[in-house]
Design a protein around this motif. Structure first.
Motif: not given
Length: 158
Positions: A1-3, A14-15, A67-69
């Motif tokens: 899983l990449v953000f 960046g990632f 952060v996603a949550k």
């Protein structure tokens, strides 16, 4: 899983990626080559939320999944420091964004707890108002609790 990791202008710098299947011999998270010390995850969306809601409070957490949550729970004014310790460069960015209050929502583990006092002292020295909250269960990551638990923990703190 990449953000993707973006700068304040919304440009990808960046990632940050997480292994889906955990391997005890490998780090859980890997970052591409970018300066973590002068970047914050979700800064572009957070900047928009602060402006739209006319607030100066940000929720800081450790990593991308957290952060996603938080965003899933409606807290778009959240950013990740990509670790347990906030840096001088990250605080300078927050000052430029006119942030005055920081809610530290760290993981309830050794890393999050061990950096609490250090983070609070750093932020207060830079004149930020600081509040610290944790997931209720010992050892829990912010990203592992439910949306309802996040809402309950952050209710009335903005």
């Amino acid at each position: 899983l990449v953000f993707p990791v973006k700068n304040i202008k919304g440009e990808v710098v960046g990632f940050s990626g997480r292994q889906i299947v955990e391997d005890p011999n490998q780090p859980k998270w890997r970052h591409s080559r970018f300066k973590k010390s002068v970047n914050l995850l979700n800064i572009d969306m957070c900047k928009q939320a602060l402006k739209r809601w006319d607030i100066s409070t940000v929720v800081l957490t450790e990593g991308p999944w957290d952060v996603a949550k938080l965003c899933q729970a409606g807290f778009w004014n959240s950013m990740g420091v990509m670790g347990a310790s906030i840096t001088k460069g990250q605080m300078e960015i927050m000052k430029k964004m006119n942030i005055t209050k920081v809610i530290l929502f760290m993981d309830n583990d050794a890393g999050g707890r061990n950096h609490e006092l250090q983070n609070v002292q750093k932020l207060e020295r830079e004149s930020f108002q600081v509040e610290v909250v944790y997931p209720k269960g010992e050892g829990q990551d912010v990203g592992d609790i439910t949306v309802e638990e996040i809402k309950s923990t952050l209710r009335g703190k903005q």
